[in-house]
Design a protein around this motif. Structure first.
Motif, PDB file in Angstrom:
ATOM      1  N   GLN A 112       0.828  -1.214   0.000  1.00 44.64           N
ATOM      2  CA  GLN A 112       0.000   0.000   0.000  1.00 44.64           C
ATOM      3  C   GLN A 112       0.857   1.256   0.000  1.00 44.64           C
ATOM      4  O   GLN A 112       0.533   2.254  -0.625  1.00 44.64           O
ATOM      5  CB  GLN A 112      -0.923   0.027   1.236  1.00 44.64           C
ATOM      6  N   GLU A 113       1.965   1.205   0.710  1.00 43.96           N
ATOM      7  CA  GLU A 113       2.768   2.427   0.883  1.00 43.96           C
ATOM      8  C   GLU A 113       3.749   2.680  -0.259  1.00 43.96           C
ATOM      9  O   GLU A 113       4.058   3.816  -0.575  1.00 43.96           O
ATOM     10  CB  GLU A 113       3.534   2.361   2.214  1.00 43.96           C
ATOM     11  N   TRP A 114       4.253   1.604  -0.844  1.00 49.69           N
ATOM     12  CA  TRP A 114       5.280   1.787  -1.874  1.00 49.69           C
ATOM     13  C   TRP A 114       4.652   2.378  -3.144  1.00 49.69           C
ATOM     14  O   TRP A 114       3.566   1.985  -3.547  1.00 49.69           O
ATOM     15  CB  TRP A 114       5.961   0.457  -2.210  1.00 49.69           C
TER      16      TRP A 114
ATOM     17  N   ASP B  48      -4.989   7.090 -10.785  1.00 47.18           N
ATOM     18  CA  ASP B  48      -6.231   6.311 -10.638  1.00 47.18           C
ATOM     19  C   ASP B  48      -5.966   4.809 -10.818  1.00 47.18           C
ATOM     20  O   ASP B  48      -6.594   3.970 -10.182  1.00 47.18           O
ATOM     21  CB  ASP B  48      -7.331   6.816 -11.582  1.00 47.18           C
ATOM     22  N   TYR B  49      -4.981   4.483 -11.672  1.00 51.14           N
ATOM     23  CA  TYR B  49      -4.625   3.077 -11.868  1.00 51.14           C
ATOM     24  C   TYR B  49      -4.018   2.508 -10.583  1.00 51.14           C
ATOM     25  O   TYR B  49      -4.359   1.412 -10.122  1.00 51.14           O
ATOM     26  CB  TYR B  49      -3.627   2.968 -13.030  1.00 51.14           C
ATOM     27  N   GLU B  50      -3.127   3.308  -9.986  1.00 47.30           N
ATOM     28  CA  GLU B  50      -2.487   2.896  -8.730  1.00 47.30           C
ATOM     29  C   GLU B  50      -3.546   2.703  -7.635  1.00 47.30           C
ATOM     30  O   GLU B  50      -3.555   1.689  -6.923  1.00 47.30           O
ATOM     31  CB  GLU B  50      -1.476   3.965  -8.308  1.00 47.30           C
ATOM     32  N   LEU B  51      -4.451   3.668  -7.556  1.00 51.47           N
ATOM     33  CA  LEU B  51      -5.496   3.611  -6.527  1.00 51.47           C
ATOM     34  C   LEU B  51      -6.382   2.379  -6.718  1.00 51.47           C
ATOM     35  O   LEU B  51      -6.730   1.678  -5.759  1.00 51.47           O
ATOM     36  CB  LEU B  51      -6.341   4.895  -6.597  1.00 51.47           C
ATOM     37  N   ASP B  52      -6.710   2.123  -7.976  1.00 46.44           N
ATOM     38  CA  ASP B  52      -7.544   0.964  -8.286  1.00 46.44           C
ATOM     39  C   ASP B  52      -6.849  -0.323  -7.819  1.00 46.44           C
ATOM     40  O   ASP B  52      -7.453  -1.174  -7.166  1.00 46.44           O
ATOM     41  CB  ASP B  52      -7.794   0.941  -9.798  1.00 46.44           C
ATOM     42  N   TRP B  53      -5.545  -0.436  -8.109  1.00 39.07           N
ATOM     43  CA  TRP B  53      -4.804  -1.626  -7.672  1.00 39.07           C
ATOM     44  C   TRP B  53      -4.769  -1.708  -6.142  1.00 39.07           C
ATOM     45  O   TRP B  53      -5.012  -2.761  -5.566  1.00 39.07           O
ATOM     46  CB  TRP B  53      -3.368  -1.597  -8.222  1.00 39.07           C
ATOM     47  N   LYS B  54      -4.494  -0.548  -5.521  1.00 39.82           N
ATOM     48  CA  LYS B  54      -4.311  -0.584  -4.064  1.00 39.82           C
ATOM     49  C   LYS B  54      -5.618  -0.868  -3.344  1.00 39.82           C
ATOM     50  O   LYS B  54      -5.628  -1.446  -2.262  1.00 39.82           O
ATOM     51  CB  LYS B  54      -3.658   0.716  -3.586  1.00 39.82           C
ATOM     52  N   SER B  55      -6.724  -0.494  -3.967  1.00 37.20           N
ATOM     53  CA  SER B  55      -7.982  -0.819  -3.275  1.00 37.20           C
ATOM     54  C   SER B  55      -8.458  -2.243  -3.571  1.00 37.20           C
ATOM     55  O   SER B  55      -9.429  -2.700  -2.971  1.00 37.20           O
ATOM     56  CB  SER B  55      -9.069   0.220  -3.563  1.00 37.20           C
ATOM     57  N   HIS B  56      -7.776  -2.921  -4.512  1.00 36.92           N
ATOM     58  CA  HIS B  56      -8.183  -4.305  -4.802  1.00 36.92           C
ATOM     59  C   HIS B  56      -7.030  -5.283  -4.643  1.00 36.92           C
ATOM     60  O   HIS B  56      -7.063  -6.394  -5.188  1.00 36.92           O
ATOM     61  CB  HIS B  56      -8.710  -4.408  -6.240  1.00 36.92           C
ATOM     62  N   TYR B  57      -5.983  -4.852  -3.911  1.00 39.31           N
ATOM     63  CA  TYR B  57      -4.791  -5.710  -3.859  1.00 39.31           C
ATOM     64  C   TYR B  57      -5.107  -7.116  -3.348  1.00 39.31           C
ATOM     65  O   TYR B  57      -4.675  -8.112  -3.928  1.00 39.31           O
ATOM     66  CB  TYR B  57      -3.693  -5.078  -3.000  1.00 39.31           C
ATOM     67  N   ALA B  58      -5.892  -7.183  -2.277  1.00 38.14           N
ATOM     68  CA  ALA B  58      -6.101  -8.509  -1.664  1.00 38.14           C
ATOM     69  C   ALA B  58      -6.701  -9.475  -2.677  1.00 38.14           C
ATOM     70  O   ALA B  58      -6.179 -10.579  -2.896  1.00 38.14           O
ATOM     71  CB  ALA B  58      -6.999  -8.377  -0.437  1.00 38.14           C
ATOM     72  N   GLU B  59      -7.794  -9.053  -3.331  1.00 40.16           N
ATOM     73  CA  GLU B  59      -8.407 -10.015  -4.253  1.00 40.16           C
ATOM     74  C   GLU B  59      -7.541 -10.277  -5.488  1.00 40.16           C
ATOM     75  O   GLU B  59      -7.479 -11.409  -5.984  1.00 40.16           O
ATOM     76  CB  GLU B  59      -9.844  -9.616  -4.625  1.00 40.16           C
ATOM     77  N   ARG B  60      -6.816  -9.222  -5.955  1.00 43.00           N
ATOM     78  CA  ARG B  60      -5.985  -9.447  -7.152  1.00 43.00           C
ATOM     79  C   ARG B  60      -4.781 -10.337  -6.843  1.00 43.00           C
ATOM     80  O   ARG B  60      -4.390 -11.161  -7.665  1.00 43.00           O
ATOM     81  CB  ARG B  60      -5.526  -8.106  -7.740  1.00 43.00           C
ATOM     82  N   ARG B  61      -4.227 -10.167  -5.664  1.00 38.88           N
ATOM     83  CA  ARG B  61      -3.119 -11.068  -5.292  1.00 38.88           C
ATOM     84  C   ARG B  61      -3.640 -12.501  -5.192  1.00 38.88           C
ATOM     85  O   ARG B  61      -2.946 -13.435  -5.582  1.00 38.88           O
ATOM     86  CB  ARG B  61      -2.490 -10.652  -3.960  1.00 38.88           C
ATOM     87  N   SER B  62      -4.854 -12.693  -4.706  1.00 39.56           N
ATOM     88  CA  SER B  62      -5.298 -14.097  -4.634  1.00 39.56           C
ATOM     89  C   SER B  62      -5.589 -14.655  -6.022  1.00 39.56           C
ATOM     90  O   SER B  62      -5.354 -15.837  -6.263  1.00 39.56           O
ATOM     91  CB  SER B  62      -6.470 -14.333  -3.667  1.00 39.56           C
ATOM     92  N   VAL B  63      -6.028 -13.793  -6.938  1.00 36.13           N
ATOM     93  CA  VAL B  63      -6.164 -14.263  -8.328  1.00 36.13           C
ATOM     94  C   VAL B  63      -4.779 -14.641  -8.861  1.00 36.13           C
ATOM     95  O   VAL B  63      -4.582 -15.702  -9.454  1.00 36.13           O
ATOM     96  CB  VAL B  63      -6.806 -13.155  -9.223  1.00 36.13           C
ATOM     97  N   MET B  64      -3.802 -13.756  -8.609  1.00 34.29           N
ATOM     98  CA  MET B  64      -2.444 -14.032  -9.088  1.00 34.29           C
ATOM     99  C   MET B  64      -1.908 -15.336  -8.514  1.00 34.29           C
ATOM    100  O   MET B  64      -1.307 -16.144  -9.231  1.00 34.29           O
ATOM    101  CB  MET B  64      -1.497 -12.894  -8.667  1.00 34.29           C
ATOM    102  N   HIS B  65      -2.125 -15.537  -7.224  1.00 29.78           N
ATOM    103  CA  HIS B  65      -1.560 -16.726  -6.574  1.00 29.78           C
ATOM    104  C   HIS B  65      -2.130 -18.023  -7.148  1.00 29.78           C
ATOM    105  O   HIS B  65      -1.504 -19.074  -7.055  1.00 29.78           O
ATOM    106  CB  HIS B  65      -1.793 -16.663  -5.058  1.00 29.78           C
ATOM    107  N   ALA B  66      -3.313 -17.920  -7.754  1.00 28.45           N
ATOM    108  CA  ALA B  66      -3.930 -19.133  -8.304  1.00 28.45           C
ATOM    109  C   ALA B  66      -3.744 -19.227  -9.812  1.00 28.45           C
ATOM    110  O   ALA B  66      -4.245 -20.154 -10.451  1.00 28.45           O
ATOM    111  CB  ALA B  66      -5.429 -19.117  -7.969  1.00 28.45           C
ATOM    112  N   ASN B  67      -2.990 -18.289 -10.382  1.00 29.28           N
ATOM    113  CA  ASN B  67      -2.858 -18.230 -11.835  1.00 29.28           C
ATOM    114  C   ASN B  67      -1.633 -19.030 -12.307  1.00 29.28           C
ATOM    115  O   ASN B  67      -0.646 -19.119 -11.601  1.00 29.28           O
ATOM    116  CB  ASN B  67      -2.731 -16.743 -12.233  1.00 29.28           C
ATOM    117  N   PHE B  68      -1.694 -19.540 -13.540  1.00 35.50           N
ATOM    118  CA  PHE B  68      -0.594 -20.370 -14.057  1.00 35.50           C
ATOM    119  C   PHE B  68       0.734 -19.605 -14.113  1.00 35.50           C
ATOM    120  O   PHE B  68       1.793 -20.188 -13.935  1.00 35.50           O
ATOM    121  CB  PHE B  68      -0.957 -20.928 -15.449  1.00 35.50           C
TER     122      PHE B  68
END
Ligand code: NAP
Length: 571
Positions: free
Chosen positions: A84-86, A235-255
């Motif tokens: 979130q901070e970086w 706005d792109y950064e903000l969008d990522w930072k407000s959805h990091y948890a779910e996007r990281r879990s998508v990433m963790h399950a991705n090939f």
């Protein structure tokens, strides 16, 4: 070695320093390993060859060095405050930003004290009697450890081809992965650059802007696609930072451990030639290289489908490069697109329209020697002030085989891997107990996003170490049968793809004498993780766990003397 006098007046010898775990390398995986191991209250020592952290992003500081995965993804996921901070200034970070980030993480989590810098490991010897690894460095450190985690890098061991006369060159020469920190001034200089892989593509684009004249010596042209890099919008950064948890879990399950919200358009052959060109055109404009390859589902599975995508890229090169002869030389024709790591650029092909840049074909007219004043090919001579080798790496296995690793019975890893780099699950090699590899052969490595892949591999290894300690085991090894099965499983998957069709570093083809073998697990990180967890779930099937005389916290029998003839050899 330290000595002390006992009350009885005898001199007692205390052995070399001991640790629970030695981590080799303070790159992104190594740093995360330090964080995790310290959290487990294990005594850990990290040896790093450089004088700073960051691994790949410490060494590869050549002009134009930049990551080809978006930084919002290509970053650590283990700490939400950190992500979130970086702040990443651009979509695709340049080397300096990645090195800054590595330093920030090191200090933020207090890891620097665990790292010994300028300490290249040049000997790893398994002492069977003690059940310990005896680790030495070039500068003379020695630590005896229960476990070793080799986070030494898949793209670390420099490949300097055996060019006759290289040492006679009177100008300065550099390999891109050993770039001087103070930089190199190209103003008004005659510069020669050998190699047109991802590194050569980036370096050419950057150096072509400042060199007096740049000669690019190309043996095999690269498929390179626009990175579409730009400053990261708020706005792109903000969008990522407000959805990091779910996007990281998508990433963790991705090939590929990626967040890839792109539409795949089915088979190339579902479309008319006009329709597919339109789709590819749109992808070229909007997608970066790795996503471009995912435009159709069969690009990496069918030679015919691949050729259609490849020809589209050649068409783009012919459009961009004004001189038709140069354009034709820059068109890759001898291997399918994607079977060598796709390159991403910001104006690479355009660089060859500049009058100060010349492409030299060293496939038809190979380099014969480096002379005191430049470089000679079978067709001519080039006077140079600076020579740059962008000639790549002894990839995946090189950082391990160059460390002088010997296992049970004194078996040398190089001998064990003479025919191919046998391993189980990409983590262990039979006869080398308690030695874990990160991003080694048999793992998905560079075919998945490597920071997250490193986190997941380190989590798996630290989970195993915890399990062993909790259940009173002192060592873990694997078997030759498990290695064979894993090798067969990997080969079966690789055979279904087009990767075998290119002489890439993926198959070791860039290093003379290296066995040709597809070293990377290609089934996707999701599948890989499942397979690794399955083996643990089945009671460590394929592994050999042993309770022996040495337990955590025990006084360590050090096997202090290095056996005769086994003295340290240079790496
Ligand atoms: P590479 O892909 O192995 O390319 C080495 C280049 O040097 C090739 O063009 C090769 O030609 C040429 N070469 C080697 N020996 C030669 C010789 N004796 N004579 C003439 N040419 C010679 O190495 P790299 O470009 O350093 O890239 C390695 C990997 O690092 C990439 O695949 C990628 O995974 C990673 N990387 C990533 C980024 C990024 O994230 N943006 C940037 C740089 C690197 P041949 O092809 O004919 O052998």
């Amino acid at each position: 070695m330290t000595t002390a006098s006992t009350a009885a007046g005898r001199t007692q010898t205390s052995g070399p320093e001991t640790a629970d775990v030695v981590v080799v390398g303070a790159g992104f995986s190594g740093l995360y390993a330090l964080y995790r191991l310290r959290g487990l209250n294990l005594k850990v020592v990290c040896f790093e060859a450089g004088d700073g952290v960051g691994g790949t992003w410490y060494w590869n500081r050549y002009p134009g060095a930049r990551v080809d995965i978006e930084s919002m993804q290509y970053s650590y996921s283990f700490d939400d405050d950190l992500q979130q901070e970086w702040r990443w200034p651009e979509y695709f970070s340049p080397q300096a930003d990645l090195e800054d980030y590595a330093n920030h993480v090191t200090d933020r989590f207090g890891l620097r004290d665990l790292i010994r810098f300028n300490a290249r490991v040049n000997r790893l010897r398994y002492d069977e009697r003690a059940g310990r690894w005896d680790v030495s460095t070039e500068r003379g450190d020695r630590v005896i450890a229960r476990y070793v985690i080799a986070a030494s890098g898949a793209l670390d061991a420099t490949n300097i081809p055996d060019f006759p006369g290289l040492e006679s060159f009177r100008g300065e020469w550099h390999h891109t992965s050993q770039w001087p920190k103070e930089g190199v001034n190209f103003e008004g200089k005659r510069v020669g650059l050998i190699g047109t892989g991802s590194t050569g593509v980036q370096a050419t684009t950057a150096i072509g802007k400042t060199a007096g004249h740049l000669y690019v010596f190309q043996r095999t042209p690269a498929y390179s696609l626009p990175a579409n890099n730009r400053p990261l919008p708020a706005d792109y950064e903000l969008d990522w930072k407000s959805h990091y948890a779910e996007r990281r879990s998508v990433m963790h399950a991705n090939f590929a451990l990626g967040y890839l919200p792109v539409q795949q358009h089915g088979s190339v052959f579902d479309y008319t030639p006009e329709a597919r060109t339109q789709i590819l055109e749109q992808a070229w404009q909007q997608r970066n290289g790795l996503l471009f390859l995912r435009t159709f589902t069969d690009t990496m599975l069918s030679l015919e489908a691949n050729e259609i995508v490849a020809e589209f890229i050649r068409g783009k090169i012919r459009e961009i490069v004004k001189d038709p002869e140069t354009a034709e030389l820059l068109c890759p024709k001898t291997y399918p697109v994607g079977t060598k790591r796709i390159c991403m650029d910001t104006g690479y092909f355009e660089t060859f329209n500049n009058p100060n840049v010349t492409l030299v074909d060293v496939k038809s007219n190979p380099i014969t020697e480096i002379t005191p004043s430049g470089l000679r090919t079978t067709a001519g001579e080039y006077d140079l002030d600076i020579l740059i080798l962008a000639t790549g790496f002894d990839a995946v296995t090189g950082s391990l085989t160059r460390m002088n690793i010997t296992g049970v019975g004194g078996v040398d890893l190089r001998e064990k891997w003479a025919e191919r780099p046998t391993n189980f699950l990409g983590y262990m090699v039979a006869g080398f107990p308690n030695l874990f590899m990160i991003h080694g052969p048999g793992s998905p490595g560079v075919l998945a996003q490597m920071i997250t892949g490193g986190e997941k591999q380190v989590d798996w290894v630290t989970g195993v170490i915890t399990d062993l300690d909790r259940n009173g085991y002192a060592s873990i090894d694997t078997t030759q049968e498990a290695e064979q099965d894993w090798g067969a499983e990997m080969a079966e998957m690789a055979a279904k793809t087009l990767y075998q069709h290119a002489n890439s570093w993926y198959v070791g083809a860039n290093i003379p004498g290296k066995p040709r073998y597809f070293m990377i697990y290609i089934g996707g990180f999701d599948q890989y993780q499942k397979r690794c967890d399955e083996q643990v779930g089945k009671g460590y099937e394929g592994f050999v766990l042993a309770r022996n005389e040495v337990r955590a916290g025990d006084e360590v029998p050090t096997g202090d003397e290095v056996p005769a003839g086994d003295e340290q050899r240079p790496a």
